[in-house]
Design an enzyme around this catalytic site. Structure first.
Site, PDB file in Angstrom:
ATOM      1  N   TYR A 156      30.602  40.757  56.713  1.00 37.37           N
ATOM      2  CA  TYR A 156      30.490  42.203  56.510  1.00 37.37           C
ATOM      3  C   TYR A 156      30.451  42.920  57.864  1.00 37.37           C
ATOM      4  O   TYR A 156      31.158  43.911  58.080  1.00 37.37           O
ATOM      5  CB  TYR A 156      29.227  42.496  55.691  1.00 37.37           C
ATOM      6  CG  TYR A 156      29.053  43.937  55.294  1.00 37.37           C
ATOM      7  CD1 TYR A 156      29.625  44.434  54.121  1.00 37.37           C
ATOM      8  CD2 TYR A 156      28.314  44.812  56.078  1.00 37.37           C
ATOM      9  CE1 TYR A 156      29.464  45.761  53.756  1.00 37.37           C
ATOM     10  CE2 TYR A 156      28.145  46.140  55.722  1.00 37.37           C
ATOM     11  CZ  TYR A 156      28.716  46.614  54.557  1.00 37.37           C
ATOM     12  OH  TYR A 156      28.551  47.936  54.200  1.00 37.37           O
TER      13      TYR A 156
HETATM   14  P1  NAP Z   1      28.866  49.553  45.426  1.00 34.36           P
HETATM   15  O1  NAP Z   1      27.860  50.355  44.661  1.00 34.36           O
HETATM   16  O2  NAP Z   1      28.793  48.070  45.374  1.00 34.36           O
HETATM   17  O3  NAP Z   1      30.329  50.033  44.990  1.00 34.36           O
HETATM   18  C1  NAP Z   1      31.454  49.429  45.559  1.00 34.36           C
HETATM   19  C2  NAP Z   1      32.717  50.064  45.006  1.00 34.36           C
HETATM   20  O4  NAP Z   1      33.836  49.350  45.538  1.00 34.36           O
HETATM   21  C3  NAP Z   1      32.792  49.973  43.504  1.00 34.36           C
HETATM   22  O5  NAP Z   1      33.381  51.147  42.996  1.00 34.36           O
HETATM   23  C4  NAP Z   1      33.710  48.771  43.299  1.00 34.36           C
HETATM   24  O6  NAP Z   1      34.404  48.882  42.071  1.00 34.36           O
HETATM   25  C5  NAP Z   1      34.663  48.893  44.480  1.00 34.36           C
HETATM   26  N1  NAP Z   1      35.252  47.594  44.813  1.00 34.36           N
HETATM   27  C6  NAP Z   1      34.620  46.492  45.230  1.00 34.36           C
HETATM   28  N2  NAP Z   1      35.478  45.482  45.404  1.00 34.36           N
HETATM   29  C7  NAP Z   1      36.699  45.964  45.095  1.00 34.36           C
HETATM   30  C8  NAP Z   1      38.005  45.389  45.069  1.00 34.36           C
HETATM   31  N3  NAP Z   1      38.228  44.114  45.394  1.00 34.36           N
HETATM   32  N4  NAP Z   1      39.032  46.172  44.697  1.00 34.36           N
HETATM   33  C9  NAP Z   1      38.824  47.466  44.344  1.00 34.36           C
HETATM   34  N5  NAP Z   1      37.623  48.062  44.346  1.00 34.36           N
HETATM   35  C10 NAP Z   1      36.569  47.310  44.714  1.00 34.36           C
HETATM   36  O7  NAP Z   1      28.827  49.917  46.972  1.00 34.36           O
HETATM   37  P2  NAP Z   1      28.280  51.221  47.743  1.00 34.36           P
HETATM   38  O8  NAP Z   1      26.915  50.921  48.204  1.00 34.36           O
HETATM   39  O9  NAP Z   1      28.551  52.446  46.983  1.00 34.36           O
HETATM   40  O10 NAP Z   1      29.205  51.161  49.051  1.00 34.36           O
HETATM   41  C11 NAP Z   1      30.355  51.954  49.209  1.00 34.36           C
HETATM   42  C12 NAP Z   1      30.886  51.767  50.624  1.00 34.36           C
HETATM   43  O11 NAP Z   1      29.857  52.125  51.551  1.00 34.36           O
HETATM   44  C13 NAP Z   1      31.272  50.316  50.951  1.00 34.36           C
HETATM   45  O12 NAP Z   1      32.380  50.298  51.812  1.00 34.36           O
HETATM   46  C14 NAP Z   1      30.045  49.808  51.680  1.00 34.36           C
HETATM   47  O13 NAP Z   1      30.339  48.735  52.514  1.00 34.36           O
HETATM   48  C15 NAP Z   1      29.632  51.046  52.445  1.00 34.36           C
HETATM   49  N6  NAP Z   1      28.232  51.041  52.856  1.00 34.36           N
HETATM   50  C16 NAP Z   1      27.221  51.002  51.949  1.00 34.36           C
HETATM   51  C17 NAP Z   1      25.906  51.005  52.396  1.00 34.36           C
HETATM   52  C18 NAP Z   1      24.758  50.968  51.462  1.00 34.36           C
HETATM   53  O14 NAP Z   1      23.620  50.907  51.961  1.00 34.36           O
HETATM   54  N7  NAP Z   1      24.926  50.985  50.161  1.00 34.36           N
HETATM   55  C19 NAP Z   1      25.626  51.052  53.765  1.00 34.36           C
HETATM   56  C20 NAP Z   1      26.686  51.073  54.658  1.00 34.36           C
HETATM   57  C21 NAP Z   1      27.990  51.082  54.194  1.00 34.36           C
HETATM   58  P3  NAP Z   1      34.665  47.637  41.102  1.00 34.36           P
HETATM   59  O15 NAP Z   1      33.634  46.578  41.410  1.00 34.36           O
HETATM   60  O16 NAP Z   1      34.561  48.222  39.744  1.00 34.36           O
HETATM   61  O17 NAP Z   1      36.053  47.221  41.434  1.00 34.36           O
END
Ligand code: NAP
Length: 251
Positions: A156
């Protein structure tokens, strides 16, 4: 004054809008006036309905972003259906936690494909359209692990470090051609991705103690920066990373 933040008449391609940070940002872009096309592995009717409730057109495209070869056809479909793509938000991301000595190669490759390779090749494919249009906004979702190494998340951290770096490379090439490429780096946000971290009482307390704002982030905390970077308000902003972290990075 608010006109410069308006996304009326714009079309966005948004990855990972089915939950978490992505759903809040995708609906936020629609509230600001953009048509929003959402890409994810499985259709989420709720996000499409919430986009439509904003009075704009929305659609969901099922695509697993680990399928890199399918990206040109995906972009061509969105372009054919909506006529253009003004805004690209690469938000979809995955996490895999293992000690470095035991990190499975399959997990490594999957994280790198979804978080890094798919982001670059979507930038490339949509970037070609934007270069032809002479205008476009690309927002890549980075992370605090674009700067830091984290614990037990080397794939990651590698993927998010790369996203921050190649976003600057793209900004350098494309800024003079009307395309803004920038990143948003969320801090510790309360979403499904962090279920394991939140469940670990010790780590969860340590993290909270370091956040000056005194709370984990919420999906809604992301919306203002997403609308800003998608709008004319950010026309002279290139190759930057906006952290939304309750002050973590300044600590
Ligand atoms: P999340 O709740 O796990 O949601 C991830 C999203 O990505 C879901 O809509 C999922 O949809 C989609 N996804 C995952 N794998 C995929 C694939 N192979 N093809 C197409 N779609 C895919 O994550 P989040 O926390 O909202 O994070 C969103 C972004 O912010 C990510 O890039 C994450 O790395 C970044 N981020 C998050 C945090 C945090 O603390 N949460 C911190 C820093 C950065 P499906 O599974 O339905 O396909």
């Amino acid at each position: 004054m608010l006109e410069i933040f308006s996304l009326k008449g714009k079309t966005a391609l948004f990855t990972g809008g089915s939950r978490g940070l992505g759903k809040a940002m995708a609906v936020g872009l629609a509230k600001a006036g953009a048509e929003v096309t959402v890409v994810g592995r499985k259709r989420d009717q709720d996000v499409v309905d919430r986009i439509a409730a904003c009075g704009v057109r929305g659609e969901f495209y099922e695509h697993d972003l680990a399928d890199l070869d399918g990206i040109p056809a995906l972009v061509a479909r969105v372009k054919a259906d909506f006529g253009k793509i003004d805004i690209l938000v690469n938000n979809a991301g995955v996490q895999s936690r293992h000690k470095a000595a035991e990190f499975p190669r399959q997990d490594w490759n999957f994280v790198i494909d979804v978080n890094m390779n798919a982001v670059f090749f979507l930038c490339q494919e949509v970037g070609k359209l934007m270069l032809a249009q002479g205008k476009g906004k690309i927002i890549n979702i980075a992370s605090l692990l674009s700067f830091q190494g984290g614990f037990t998340v080397p794939a990651y951290a590698a993927s998010k470090g790369a996203v921050a770096q190649f976003s600057k490379s793209l900004a350098n090439e494309w800024a003079s051609q009307g395309i803004n490429v920038n990143c948003i780096a969320p801090g510790y946000m309360d979403t499904e991705m962090n279920t394991a971290l939140i469940a670990d009482a010790g780590r969860s307390r340590q993290i909270l103690e370091r956040i000056p704002a005194g709370r984990w982030g919420k999906p809604e905390d992301m919306v203002g920066a997403a609308v800003y970077l998608a709008s004319a308000a950010s026309d002279y902003v290139n190759g930057t990373i906006i952290t939304i972290d309750g002050g973590w990075m300044g600590r």
